[in-house]
Every structure is written in structure tokens, then in C-alpha cells.
Design an enzyme around this catalytic site. Structure first.
Site, PDB file in Angstrom:
ATOM      1  N   ASP A   1      34.708 -32.645 -18.610  1.00  0.00           N
ATOM      2  CA  ASP A   1      34.277 -32.937 -19.733  1.00  0.00           C
ATOM      3  C   ASP A   1      34.542 -32.797 -21.215  1.00  0.00           C
ATOM      4  O   ASP A   1      33.763 -33.427 -21.568  1.00  0.00           O
ATOM      5  CB  ASP A   1      32.809 -34.091 -19.181  1.00  0.00           C
ATOM      6  CG  ASP A   1      33.416 -34.787 -18.192  1.00  0.00           C
ATOM      7  OD1 ASP A   1      34.435 -35.751 -17.415  1.00  0.00           O
ATOM      8  OD2 ASP A   1      31.594 -34.927 -17.161  1.00  0.00           O
TER       9      ASP A   1
ATOM     10  N   GLN B   1      33.939 -36.593  -7.674  1.00  0.00           N
ATOM     11  CA  GLN B   1      33.229 -38.169  -7.628  1.00  0.00           C
ATOM     12  C   GLN B   1      34.127 -38.476  -5.979  1.00  0.00           C
ATOM     13  O   GLN B   1      33.226 -39.342  -5.168  1.00  0.00           O
ATOM     14  CB  GLN B   1      34.011 -39.115  -8.332  1.00  0.00           C
ATOM     15  CG  GLN B   1      33.363 -38.270 -10.087  1.00  0.00           C
ATOM     16  CD  GLN B   1      33.860 -39.391 -10.883  1.00  0.00           C
ATOM     17  OE1 GLN B   1      34.918 -40.656 -10.439  1.00  0.00           O
ATOM     18  NE2 GLN B   1      33.519 -39.571 -11.967  1.00  0.00           N
TER      19      GLN B   1
ATOM     20  N   LYS C   1      40.407 -40.319 -17.233  1.00  0.00           N
ATOM     21  CA  LYS C   1      38.901 -40.913 -17.706  1.00  0.00           C
ATOM     22  C   LYS C   1      38.856 -41.428 -18.456  1.00  0.00           C
ATOM     23  O   LYS C   1      39.277 -42.712 -18.281  1.00  0.00           O
ATOM     24  CB  LYS C   1      37.876 -39.164 -18.396  1.00  0.00           C
ATOM     25  CG  LYS C   1      38.323 -37.902 -18.069  1.00  0.00           C
ATOM     26  CD  LYS C   1      37.542 -38.333 -16.656  1.00  0.00           C
ATOM     27  CE  LYS C   1      38.042 -36.518 -15.997  1.00  0.00           C
ATOM     28  NZ  LYS C   1      37.195 -36.978 -14.211  1.00  0.00           N
TER      29      LYS C   1
HETATM   30  C1  S3P Z   1      31.197 -36.949 -12.205  1.00  0.00           C
HETATM   31  C2  S3P Z   1      32.507 -35.908 -12.139  1.00  0.00           C
HETATM   32  C3  S3P Z   1      33.756 -35.672 -12.546  1.00  0.00           C
HETATM   33  C4  S3P Z   1      33.265 -35.923 -14.000  1.00  0.00           C
HETATM   34  C5  S3P Z   1      32.213 -37.441 -14.039  1.00  0.00           C
HETATM   35  C6  S3P Z   1      31.349 -37.291 -13.286  1.00  0.00           C
HETATM   36  C7  S3P Z   1      30.159 -36.648 -11.320  1.00  0.00           C
HETATM   37  O1  S3P Z   1      35.046 -36.363 -12.169  1.00  0.00           O
HETATM   38  O2  S3P Z   1      34.875 -35.921 -14.985  1.00  0.00           O
HETATM   39  O3  S3P Z   1      32.015 -37.261 -15.610  1.00  0.00           O
HETATM   40  O4  S3P Z   1      29.134 -36.572 -11.576  1.00  0.00           O
HETATM   41  O5  S3P Z   1      30.873 -36.131 -10.140  1.00  0.00           O
HETATM   42  P1  S3P Z   1      35.795 -36.132 -11.179  1.00  0.00           P
HETATM   43  O6  S3P Z   1      34.917 -35.631  -9.665  1.00  0.00           O
HETATM   44  O7  S3P Z   1      36.922 -36.867 -11.231  1.00  0.00           O
HETATM   45  O8  S3P Z   1      36.188 -34.881 -11.765  1.00  0.00           O
END
Ligand code: S3P
Length: 434
Positions: free
Chosen positions: A316, A166, A343
Site C-alpha cells: 500500500d 486478505q 486496489k
Molecule cells: C490487507 C492486505 C493487503 C493490503 C490491504 C490490507 C489486509 O491486500 O493491500 O490494504 O488487511 O489484509 P492484499 O491481501 O490483497 O495484498
């Protein structure tokens, strides 16, 4: 409340809903691009529908053509929306949208539900501010709601201490409209859907193994053009029917069309190490990703130590892994996963409490937890804090427990897996309202 009762063997073939990460990105890139983007297999869960509304509010024309089929006509830029951008429960939606919007001369207010308002935004906005964007917070700094003033960005080099797709994606999307070359270095590679999709939308992006980690580089000032995106099945959702297949005696469950991007399949690797009978057939390429049909048969599982370096590829999936670990011989050790606490809920705490209520031996640590398998009593009502994956993990557990398991606030399942209960019932499981 939904209740899962001890079930007879599950049998059948199902299709997982579209991948959530790719669905958010298809909407956002489609809105930023010039011209028409066609998406098929889009996840029509609440999280992605909130992003679709946001794409329209930022000026794109967004139209649903049929089940999972959407057309987005982008204007090559985002403009100031009229109302508040309400991202609902979606951390990915809000963080990527903030990054995408930061590069344009606009102003936008972002908000979300009670759970999203508690989640840290500074991990994204601090870097966007370094690039030149401004965020004003109506409450506490770093917590929604936030007002963004974007435009006139300068590229940054960002080195992540913890892999986060993210954060990486938000910076890269902002970098598209920044002056100079933006780079992000990650200690381990996180999911790379943004990089792959940016290429499909016409951007040039370099990815290299830096020795110390992964370096992604993107030159600013690149325009995107519309593209065709085919979204494969979400491995994070496929995990639930497959988990049920592994723990309910006599079961055989196949999930068709699951994305097999190696940055998303850490759970399947871990299950195999636990002795799971998991087979992948019909491997093929679809929409730039490898996909396959995965079959899970009931298996005698054994506990394992999950390598910490694998966390990014299954972050996840720890809740559902913990549910299956409750039926394994010995302890399953899950460490280096402090991120689980920020989360949709504090997932370590909720899994520890939920599993304990079901009679499972669990130990909590600040950055992880341990689950020791044995007979799972069930006979509990579990709190989910409105977290879809906590709800589904306990419902799956209840199918193989000694007595029913009920979950509170199950309506959030629709954020990522609309039709979950109906699909599980179709496989023969005893799950439903009440
Ligand atoms: C996601 C990245 C993950 C994941 C989330 C989806 C994404 O989060 O937990 O459900 O689509 O980039 P983080 O980047 O905070 O690890």
C-alpha cells in the site's frame, strides 16, 4: 478539492491513526468470539466503521465507549443479517467478512461502493466455494453484489502464487468452522495480523517456514473467546507525514506509536536505502506488536531498485514512495507490483498520470513503474478516482513542489486517515480546501 502549497519547514510530533488491518480484524473476531472484546486505538475511519456495522448486523453487540474505545459482545457465531452488508470502499472488510461468515449456516448479501464493485472477489470466493460455501452474483461473476450461503465447510489446502493477506485471512477465518485442517502456503509472508489475533482470541494456529514458502495451518471447530486488543498506529498512514518530513527542506517530523511489525515496514527499509534520515526511538511492545516513534528529517534522497520480494511488506506504500522518489536523484524502480492495479484504484496508472501532470519523469510498465527524480513543477490538479492513498500521496508531493498541487474527490481520505489535513496543517504545512 484540497490543495497543497509549497510549504515552510514542517516541525512537530503527531500520532498516526490506528492500524486499519488490525481494526477490521478486531471487529470481525470480536463478533465471531463468545463474550466481551475490548478494543482501544481502533481506527474510526469509514472502512472500519462499515465493518463495525457489519459485525452488529451479523448479531454481535457493538458499542463505542469513547475515542477509539469499543466493546464488542460476540455470540460465538454469526447469524443471517436482516439487510445488505454494505462494506463501502473496504476490500479488506468485505473479503474477511465473507470468509468469516462462510463458516456459519447463514445467508448474507454483500455490497460496496462503485470502486469496491469493480474489485475482484473471485480470489476469495473461489476458495470459499471449494470449501463448500455458495455465492450467487446478481451481476457479473466475481463482482459485488454477492449473496453468500454458508455452512458445512470442509478444510482445504491452498497454495498461493502471490502473497495476499486478505486471501489468506478469508480462508483461515472460514477454516475455523470447517471440518479438518485448513492450510495456506504463501510464497512470501504477507502481514500476519490474523494469525496473531486468532491466537489472542484463543485459537491454535501453526506457522512454519516450509522452505518453499510459509505454511499456516488451522484446525476447524475451534471456538474463539473475547479478548482485549490494543491497536497501534498504522505504518501505512504514518508514511504520509513522514514522507512530508523527508521532502520539505528543513523539516523534522515525528510520528509516535507506529506499529513496527516487520511484515509492514518495507517502506521504511526502502527509504533508508534511498538515504533517508529516519530514526526509530522508544521501541516497545504494545498489544502483541512492536511499536516505536519514528522521526523523519529532510534528506537528500537517491533512487533505488526496490526488491520485488519486498512488495508484500509495502504494497500500500508504493504511491507515497513514488511521491518521495520524485525528489530523489536518479530513478526509483518499482516492479512486480501488478497488484497495485486492483486496489482502491489502478494505483500504477493514477500515480503515473498524477506525477506526469506535476512534471515528473515516469515510465509505466504492465506490472510496475519507474520514477526519475528532478525538479517537481506541481501546478496541477490530479484525479484520484476516490482513492485515499492517491489523494494523500499527491498532497504530500505538493508541499515540496514548485507550485500548488490540488486533488479531486478528497473526501475518501477519511476511509483510512480521518483528520489528515488538520494533522498536516498542525505540522505547519500549507494544505486545505480550495
Ligand atoms: C490487507 C492486505 C493487503 C493490503 C490491504 C490490507 C489486509 O491486500 O493491500 O490494504 O488487511 O489484509 P492484499 O491481501 O490483497 O495484498
Amino acid at each position: 478539492m484540497y490543495t497543497a502549497r509549497p510549504s515552510r519547514p514542517l516541525q512537530g510530533r503527531v500520532r498516526a491513526p490506528g492500524d486499519k488491518s488490525m481494526s477490521h480484524r478486531a471487529m470481525i473476531l470480536g463478533a465471531m468470539a463468545s463474550g466481551e472484546t475490548q478494543v482501544e486505538g481502533l481506527l474510526e475511519g469509514d472502512d472500519v466503521l462499515a465493518t463495525a456495522r457489519a459485525a452488529a448486523a451479523f448479531g454481535a453487540s457493538v458499542e463505542r465507549l469513547g475515542e477509539g474505545r469499543w466493546r464488542i459482545i460476540g455470540r460465538g457465531r454469526l447469524r443471517s443479517p436482516d439487510g445488505v452488508i454494505d462494506c463501502g470502499n473496504a476490500g479488506t472488510g468485505v473479503r474477511l467478512l465473507m470468509g468469516a461468515a462462510a463458516g456459519y449456516p447463514l445467508s448474507a448479501t454483500f455490497d460496496g461502493d462503485a470502486s469496491l464493485r469493480k474489485r475482484p472477489m473471485g480470489r476469495v470466493t473461489d476458495h470459499l466455494e471449494r470449501m463448500g460455501a455458495r455465492f450467487d452474483w446478481s451481476g457479473a461473476r466475481g463482482l459485488l453484489p454477492a449473496i453468500l450461503t454458508g455452512g458445512r465447510l470442509t478444510a482445504i489446502d491452498h497454495v498461493q502464487s502471490l502473497a495476499s493477506a486478505q486471501v489468506k485471512s478469508a480462508i483461515l477465518l472460514a477454516g475455523l468452522n470447517a471440518e479438518g485442517v485448513t492450510s495456506v502456503t504463501e510464497p512470501e509472508k504477507s502481514r500476519d495480523h490474523t494469525e496473531r489475533m486468532l491466537r489472542a482470541f484463543g485459537a491454535e494456529i501453526d506457522v512454519e517456514d516450509h522452505g518453499e514458502g510459509w505454511l499456516v495451518r488451522l484446525r476447524g471447530g475451534q471456538g474463539l473467546h473475547g479478548a482485549t486488543v490494543s491497536v497501534p498506529g498504522d505504518p501505512s498512514s504514518a508514511a504520509f507525514p513522514l514522507a512530508a518530513g523527508l521532502i520539505v527542506p528543513g523539516s523534522e517530523v515525528t510520528v509516535d506509536g507506529v506499529m513496527l511489525n516487520p511484515l509492514r515496514t518495507g517502506l521504511f527499509e526502502t527509504w533508508r536505502e534511498m538515504g533517508a534520515d529516519l530514526t526509530i526511538s522508544n521501541r516497545r511492545s504494545s498489544g502483541g506488536e512492536e511499536v516505536g516513534d519514528i522521526t523523519a528529517r529532510h534528506s537528500a534522497l537517491k533512487g533505488v531498485v526496490v526488491p520485488e520480494a519486498r512488495a508484500a511488506t509495502m504494497i500500500d506504500e508504493y504511491p507515497v514512495l513514488a511521491a518521495t522518489a520524485a525528489f530523489a536523484r536518479g530513478a526509483t524502480v518499482m516492479r512486480g507490483v501488478g497488484e497495485m492495479r486492483v486496489k482502491e484504484s489502478d494505483r500504477i496508472r493514477l500515480m503515473v498520470d498524477g506525477l506526469r501532470a506535476c512534471g515528473v519523469a515516469v515510465e509505466e510498465e504492465p506490472e510496475g513503474f519507474l520514477v526519475t527524480g528532478g525538479p517537481v513543477a506541481g501546478a496541477a490538479t490530479v484525479q484520484t478516482a476516490h482513492d485515499h492513498r492517491i489523494a494523500m500521496s499527491h498532497l504530500v508531493l505538493g508541499l515540496a513542489a514548485g507550485a500548488p498541487v490540488a486533488v479531486r474527490d478528497p473526501e475518501m481520505i477519511a476511509t483510512s486517515f480521518p483528520g489528515f489535513v488538520e494533522m498536516m496543517r498542525g505540522l505547519g504545512s500549507d494544505m486545505g480546501l480550495g
